[in-house]
Design an enzyme around this catalytic site. Sequence first.
Site, short mmCIF file in Angstrom:
data_model
loop_
_atom_site.label_atom_id
_atom_site.label_comp_id
_atom_site.label_asym_id
_atom_site.label_seq_id
_atom_site.Cartn_x
_atom_site.Cartn_y
_atom_site.Cartn_z
N SER A 121 4.76 -2.54 -1.44
CA SER A 121 4.49 -2.25 -2.85
C SER A 121 5.51 -2.95 -3.75
O SER A 121 5.56 -4.18 -3.79
CB SER A 121 4.51 -0.72 -3.06
OG SER A 121 4.06 -0.37 -4.35
N ASP A 175 -6.77 1.20 -2.15
CA ASP A 175 -5.46 1.46 -2.77
C ASP A 175 -5.67 1.85 -4.24
O ASP A 175 -6.16 1.03 -5.04
CB ASP A 175 -4.59 0.21 -2.68
CG ASP A 175 -3.13 0.47 -3.01
OD1 ASP A 175 -2.87 1.36 -3.85
OD2 ASP A 175 -2.26 -0.22 -2.44
N HIS A 216 -2.74 3.60 -0.61
CA HIS A 216 -1.44 2.96 -0.84
C HIS A 216 -0.48 3.39 0.26
O HIS A 216 0.39 4.25 0.06
CB HIS A 216 -0.91 3.35 -2.22
CG HIS A 216 0.22 2.48 -2.69
ND1 HIS A 216 0.10 1.11 -2.84
CD2 HIS A 216 1.50 2.78 -3.05
CE1 HIS A 216 1.25 0.61 -3.26
NE2 HIS A 216 2.12 1.60 -3.39
#
Length: 238
Positions: A121, A175, A216
């Site tokens: 991320s 996500d 995610h």
Amino acid sequence: MNVIQPLKTLIVKPISKHTATVIFVHGLGDSGHGWQPVAEILQRDPALGHIKWVLPHANQQPVTANGGMKMPSWFDIYSFDFDSDEDEAGMLKTSASINALISEEVNGDIDANRVILGGFSQGGAMSLLSGLTSERKLGGVAVLSGWLPLKNKFKAMAVSHAAQTPLFWGHGTSDPLVKFKFGMDSVEFLKSQLGFKQSDNSAAGLDFHSYAGMAHSSCQEELKDLSAWLKRAVPASA
């Protein structure tokens, strides 16, 4: 002159002779401890036992997109749509600190082409920025659920050998935070603007993997693909 802020790190030592290093940068609100189990799992593979894992910890800072709440963060995030202004100063400050970690490995007799820079991320965004603008040609860059930062400036900032850097990219199709489209748009930019070629299953090129239904996070399939890529990028025999 800006002083580079040293990063605190967690080290997962190699099981066999140390001939390669992975520096893995965690995501927003996490710490290096969050990725220690992954490093230890991957390291159990005899073909990856030569890798030392360096897991840095971000400092606490207010994050605008989270209502100004203080949390571990590599830079401020103004909005999770990633289309607004970006904290360029914060990114560049962290990039300098990450490059200092690379320098430590190189000074410890590990060639730069045996250093992998990766992240999840926000950490993936930092890995792209640090790895593709560094004067050193690294062994590769790995991005998990990340995005390309500073897109309006990135082409000018990237080094001439950026497209020759092996690149692994994994992204979940579901996500909700760093949307799959952001990942796809970033990959398309790397191909069209920087000249990255699709991987031919060797260590070279951009090796993109999508994971159906993954949010995610990471998953076993992604870690399996990352493991296979690491074996190609930094094999045990230096």
